[in-house]
Design an enzyme around this catalytic site. Sequence first.
Site, short mmCIF file in Angstrom:
data_model
loop_
_atom_site.label_atom_id
_atom_site.label_comp_id
_atom_site.label_asym_id
_atom_site.label_seq_id
_atom_site.Cartn_x
_atom_site.Cartn_y
_atom_site.Cartn_z
N ASP A 1 36.93 40.13 48.01
CA ASP A 1 38.16 39.84 47.27
C ASP A 1 38.07 38.40 46.75
O ASP A 1 37.95 37.47 47.53
CB ASP A 1 39.36 40.01 48.21
CG ASP A 1 40.66 39.63 47.54
OD1 ASP A 1 40.88 40.07 46.42
OD2 ASP A 1 41.44 38.87 48.14
N THR B 1 41.52 39.61 41.02
CA THR B 1 41.30 38.18 41.30
C THR B 1 39.90 37.75 40.88
O THR B 1 39.72 36.64 40.38
CB THR B 1 41.50 37.89 42.80
OG1 THR B 1 40.76 38.85 43.53
CG2 THR B 1 42.95 37.99 43.18
N THR B 2 38.91 38.63 41.08
CA THR B 2 37.55 38.29 40.65
C THR B 2 37.49 38.27 39.12
O THR B 2 36.89 37.37 38.53
CB THR B 2 36.54 39.33 41.20
OG1 THR B 2 36.73 39.42 42.61
CG2 THR B 2 35.12 38.91 40.92
#
Length: 546
Positions: free
Chosen positions: A63, A96-97
Amino acid sequence: MAQMNAPIILLKEGTDTSQGKPQILSNVNACSTIADAVRTTLGPRGMDKLIVDNKGHVVISNDGATILKTLDIVHPAAKTLVDIAKSQDSEVGDGTTSVTLLAGEFLKQFKPFIEEGVHPQVIVRAVRKALVMALKKISDIAVHIKKDDAKELRELLEKCAATALSSKLVAAHKEFFSCMVVDAVQLLDDLLPLNMIGIKKVQGGSLQESLLVAGVAFKKTFSYAGFEMQPKKYSNPKIALLNVELELKAEKENAEVRVDSVQEYQSIVDAEWKILYEKLDSIYQSGAKVVLSKLPIGDVATQYFADRDMFCAGRVPEEDMKRTMKACGGSIQTSVQNMKTDVLGSCETFEEIQVGGERYNFFKGCPQAKTCTIILRGGAEQFMEETHRSLHDAIMIVRRAMKNDSVVAGGGAIEMELSSHLREQSRTIQGKEQLLIAAYAKALEVIPRQLCDNAGFDATNILNKLRQKHATGSRWAGVNILEEDIADNFEAFVWEPAVVKINALTAASEACCLILSVDETIKNPRANQEGGGGAPPMGRGRGRPM
């Protein structure tokens, strides 16, 4: 003349300043390094990172936000990327990445323009213009789902949860968990409060043994002798929630009570017992069958409740106490003087069940209940932590999809469509902005390219196929990870809420504008370098000898 050239000292000696074009390029390079740190974690074939902190605690995750939070980043400009990953995590939960990669790629594409002397403000203007075009395109092509049809809505939510989980460690069980997550979110009230979904972890067993409780469940607390005599199951019990200590206290070692006779001492002891028994009696008289307290419940009280077929648990964590209160009704009492029926909670069934090596208290059929608890099973502690994070992401996505009912296809499809759209639009614009918007369009291709790289595919080949498909009007063509080819990802049910992409693009573009606008960094010297700062000298504490 000599006077005019004398140096003017504005800043303290040792202050580090750097400015101009080299400073912007340095910031761009730092951000590219951060993007490289999470690059390989993107998508279903993404790799995981194992991070050990200074206390030796191990985190295994893919994550983006978790990785960037755990890394102790000191570069001031690179911290901006950490912040946008955190904001994406708290706002939407997933992507998020992607947001970090997009910001890093935007900067990488604009780097040659900076080197050639294009003014950063020209680039910032072009980025803002491109962002407006991209967001308009997303809202035009996003597919709206009818909320009236419960079955269709549920399918949409499960697809979105499965897409969010497919890039996590628990991808093999995504059908099982996506159903569980949708059930959990649909149990909540209209505001969908996150803190009403409790996630508990019990080591041992397999992931498939994880269960969802429609109500509250928490781990049995420390208990005294007499506990085993208490019933472990009730129907429609009244529940007393207390913040009261129900145990006898030992006298403090330095307390002094002067008595003239044994009778006087006995009367002091009797008074203590009387106070305790009065408390216990008023709880019993209130009709409560289950007694929960934040503070300890001692052995005398435990035995007293057991004799009267009542269940008690002391030292219940505050979070669990609050969830029980919201689910079962009632209110937390700080004294037992006013134990009327309106301050007691209730539920249909209460029971204590063995889960793995732990005993859990379950409250089911709660009247107020807009709450639920997910009990996770699994082997290693780190694996369960990562499962917890994955479920959190999926829950956030389902909440967002319930509030915003438009979806787009994932797997690089929406990025390729935006890239193709912006390329076409850029040709209608004159001046430098044409080149800059084309560079922004090229940067969007980083998502499908990285998906291919992480899966070990030939990225150039697949991107060429995708460009051709999007140019001929197949707007949802994206990377098919399973067959090393391209596919219509909308038909393949790789769905994501449009708000995820909108948020990611906005945050990445804003971060890019911010970093390009900074042309000088001033670092103050550390105060404690000369020994002037640091901790104050140790003083005399109370009673400490000199």
